[in-house]
Design an enzyme around this catalytic site. Structure first.
Site, PDB file in Angstrom:
ATOM      1  N   ARG A  85      11.265  -0.963  10.859  1.00  0.00           N
ATOM      2  CA  ARG A  85      10.110  -0.562  11.893  1.00  0.00           C
ATOM      3  C   ARG A  85      10.161  -1.550  13.259  1.00  0.00           C
ATOM      4  O   ARG A  85      10.471  -2.789  12.955  1.00  0.00           O
ATOM      5  CB  ARG A  85       8.937  -0.719  10.944  1.00  0.00           C
ATOM      6  CG  ARG A  85       8.496   0.658  10.491  1.00  0.00           C
ATOM      7  CD  ARG A  85       7.173   0.637   9.750  1.00  0.00           C
ATOM      8  NE  ARG A  85       6.130  -0.108  10.208  1.00  0.00           N
ATOM      9  CZ  ARG A  85       5.016  -0.185   9.696  1.00  0.00           C
ATOM     10  NH1 ARG A  85       4.858   0.353   8.385  1.00  0.00           N
ATOM     11  NH2 ARG A  85       3.960  -0.717  10.343  1.00  0.00           N
ATOM     12  N   ARG A  99      -9.818   0.671   9.108  1.00  0.00           N
ATOM     13  CA  ARG A  99      -9.143  -0.777   9.178  1.00  0.00           C
ATOM     14  C   ARG A  99     -10.206  -1.454  10.137  1.00  0.00           C
ATOM     15  O   ARG A  99      -9.859  -2.900  10.605  1.00  0.00           O
ATOM     16  CB  ARG A  99      -7.696  -0.597  10.191  1.00  0.00           C
ATOM     17  CG  ARG A  99      -6.649  -1.142   9.457  1.00  0.00           C
ATOM     18  CD  ARG A  99      -5.394  -0.768  10.326  1.00  0.00           C
ATOM     19  NE  ARG A  99      -4.224  -1.513  10.096  1.00  0.00           N
ATOM     20  CZ  ARG A  99      -3.243  -0.859   9.547  1.00  0.00           C
ATOM     21  NH1 ARG A  99      -3.212   0.339   9.089  1.00  0.00           N
ATOM     22  NH2 ARG A  99      -2.127  -1.617   9.456  1.00  0.00           N
ATOM     23  N   ARG A 119      11.850  -6.035   5.229  1.00  0.00           N
ATOM     24  CA  ARG A 119      11.303  -4.534   4.870  1.00  0.00           C
ATOM     25  C   ARG A 119      12.311  -3.576   5.511  1.00  0.00           C
ATOM     26  O   ARG A 119      12.697  -3.559   6.889  1.00  0.00           O
ATOM     27  CB  ARG A 119       9.951  -4.210   5.155  1.00  0.00           C
ATOM     28  CG  ARG A 119       9.677  -2.809   4.959  1.00  0.00           C
ATOM     29  CD  ARG A 119       7.928  -2.480   4.539  1.00  0.00           C
ATOM     30  NE  ARG A 119       7.335  -2.796   5.966  1.00  0.00           N
ATOM     31  CZ  ARG A 119       6.196  -2.398   5.982  1.00  0.00           C
ATOM     32  NH1 ARG A 119       5.424  -2.321   4.921  1.00  0.00           N
ATOM     33  NH2 ARG A 119       5.390  -2.622   7.204  1.00  0.00           N
ATOM     34  N   ARG A 125      -0.302  -9.070  13.519  1.00  0.00           N
ATOM     35  CA  ARG A 125      -0.880  -8.079  12.699  1.00  0.00           C
ATOM     36  C   ARG A 125      -1.737  -8.681  11.360  1.00  0.00           C
ATOM     37  O   ARG A 125      -2.734  -8.279  11.170  1.00  0.00           O
ATOM     38  CB  ARG A 125       0.174  -6.924  11.797  1.00  0.00           C
ATOM     39  CG  ARG A 125       0.858  -6.000  12.948  1.00  0.00           C
ATOM     40  CD  ARG A 125       2.231  -5.733  12.528  1.00  0.00           C
ATOM     41  NE  ARG A 125       2.057  -4.673  11.293  1.00  0.00           N
ATOM     42  CZ  ARG A 125       3.153  -4.381  10.845  1.00  0.00           C
ATOM     43  NH1 ARG A 125       4.513  -5.002  11.165  1.00  0.00           N
ATOM     44  NH2 ARG A 125       3.138  -3.582   9.838  1.00  0.00           N
ATOM     45  N   LYS A 178       0.721  -1.058  -0.061  1.00  0.00           N
ATOM     46  CA  LYS A 178      -0.074   0.138   0.016  1.00  0.00           C
ATOM     47  C   LYS A 178       0.958   1.390  -0.042  1.00  0.00           C
ATOM     48  O   LYS A 178       0.636   2.093  -0.664  1.00  0.00           O
ATOM     49  CB  LYS A 178      -0.949  -0.098   1.169  1.00  0.00           C
ATOM     50  CG  LYS A 178      -1.863  -1.144   1.411  1.00  0.00           C
ATOM     51  CD  LYS A 178      -2.983  -0.912   2.188  1.00  0.00           C
ATOM     52  CE  LYS A 178      -2.059  -1.037   3.785  1.00  0.00           C
ATOM     53  NZ  LYS A 178      -1.481  -2.195   4.184  1.00  0.00           N
TER      54      LYS A 178
HETATM   55  P1  AMP Z   1       0.719   0.663   9.334  1.00  0.00           P
HETATM   56  O1  AMP Z   1       1.743   1.368   9.092  1.00  0.00           O
HETATM   57  O2  AMP Z   1      -0.476   0.753   8.311  1.00  0.00           O
HETATM   58  O3  AMP Z   1       1.183  -0.968   8.946  1.00  0.00           O
HETATM   59  O4  AMP Z   1       0.106   0.858  10.859  1.00  0.00           O
HETATM   60  C1  AMP Z   1       1.200   0.530  12.031  1.00  0.00           C
HETATM   61  C2  AMP Z   1       0.325   0.190  13.390  1.00  0.00           C
HETATM   62  O5  AMP Z   1      -0.400   1.436  13.321  1.00  0.00           O
HETATM   63  C3  AMP Z   1      -0.854  -0.969  13.204  1.00  0.00           C
HETATM   64  O6  AMP Z   1      -0.439  -2.033  13.348  1.00  0.00           O
HETATM   65  C4  AMP Z   1      -1.861  -0.368  14.049  1.00  0.00           C
HETATM   66  O7  AMP Z   1      -1.234  -0.645  15.556  1.00  0.00           O
HETATM   67  C5  AMP Z   1      -1.549   1.138  13.881  1.00  0.00           C
HETATM   68  N1  AMP Z   1      -2.719   1.637  13.042  1.00  0.00           N
HETATM   69  C6  AMP Z   1      -2.351   2.160  11.852  1.00  0.00           C
HETATM   70  N2  AMP Z   1      -3.515   2.672  11.281  1.00  0.00           N
HETATM   71  C7  AMP Z   1      -4.766   2.367  12.106  1.00  0.00           C
HETATM   72  C8  AMP Z   1      -6.252   2.040  12.043  1.00  0.00           C
HETATM   73  N3  AMP Z   1      -6.716   2.815  10.876  1.00  0.00           N
HETATM   74  N4  AMP Z   1      -6.851   1.695  13.010  1.00  0.00           N
HETATM   75  C9  AMP Z   1      -6.056   1.156  14.098  1.00  0.00           C
HETATM   76  N5  AMP Z   1      -4.818   1.093  14.079  1.00  0.00           N
HETATM   77  C10 AMP Z   1      -4.201   1.362  13.270  1.00  0.00           C
END
Ligand code: AMP
Length: 210
Positions: A155, A88, A127, A166, A13
């Protein structure tokens, strides 16, 4: 153009959003990036979000909706945006509907990047992100020309245990959005396991209505 990119963590994404920013000149709204910034700045919101993020769980819908309301009201969103990693949960999707009604706007497409779980684990554990540019690399499949210059970081949640959690959160809480957006007639999907160029051209075809 208002798009949402859907897909498991590591489905591509962020990589595709970076391409879309340049091509269509619209901002990427990544709730993950906004949360990581809050964590690194040590804000109240960052402190609240950190435990869930480190454990591979979702941050509360309240915190996320606060971020989104604030972000979508900014001027640069007027010409469109790319939602990356939001919504999400069904609750977030429903609240987004209400918010967009208030703003008198609609999502054009929800595009899912489909990648098998075993490939997700392989991708995420390899990554690396450039501290300098935010560009996303993979140590094996897409390494940078000069690792030192890019100042690569891993990360905190990109380890195998957290990735499995996740993925579980994705299948349980996020995948139901597929049905939600199919019903609205704006759902599209792309095989995310093809060459990046092919994914980009499928994205362009969807956006340009071909
Ligand atoms: P990402 O970078 O999108 O993979 O997000 C990293 C982490 O941030 C996720 O594993 C969640 O803990 C939190 N997170 C990001 N976006 C959301 C969302 N829309 N709803 C809930 N948690 C989120």
């Amino acid at each position: 153009m208002r798009l949402m990119l859907l897909g498991a963590p590591g489905a591509g994404k962020g990589t595709q959003a970076k391409f879309l920013i340049d091509k269509y000149n619209i901002p990427q709204i990544s709730t993950g990036d906004i949360l990581r910034e809050a964590v690194s700045e040590g804000t109240d919101m960052g402190l609240k979000a950190k435990i869930a993020m480190d454990n591979g769980q979702l941050v509360s819908d309240d915190i996320i909706m606060g971020i989104i309301k604030d972000r979508l009201s900014k001027d640069d969103c007027k010409k469109g945006f790319i939602l990356d990693g939001f919504p999400r949960t069904i609750v977030q999707a429903e609240e987004l509907e209400i918010l967009m009604k208030e703003l008198n706007i609609k999502l054009d497409y929800v595009i899912s990047l489909n990648v098998a779980d075993d490939e997700i684990v392989e991708r995420i554990t390899g990554r690396r992100v450039s501290k300098l540019t935010g560009k996303i690399y993979h140590i094996k499949y897409n390494p940078p020309v000069d690792e030192k210059e890019e100042d690569l970081i891993i990360r905190k949640d990109d380890n195998k245990d957290t990735v499995l959690k996740r993925l579980e959160a994705y299948h349980e809480q996020t995948a139901p959005l597929i049905g939600f957006y199919k019903e609205k007639g704006i759902f599209k999907e792309i095989n995310g396991m093809q060459k990046i160029e092919n994914i980009i051209s499928e994205l362009e075809n969807i956006i340009e209505g071909k």
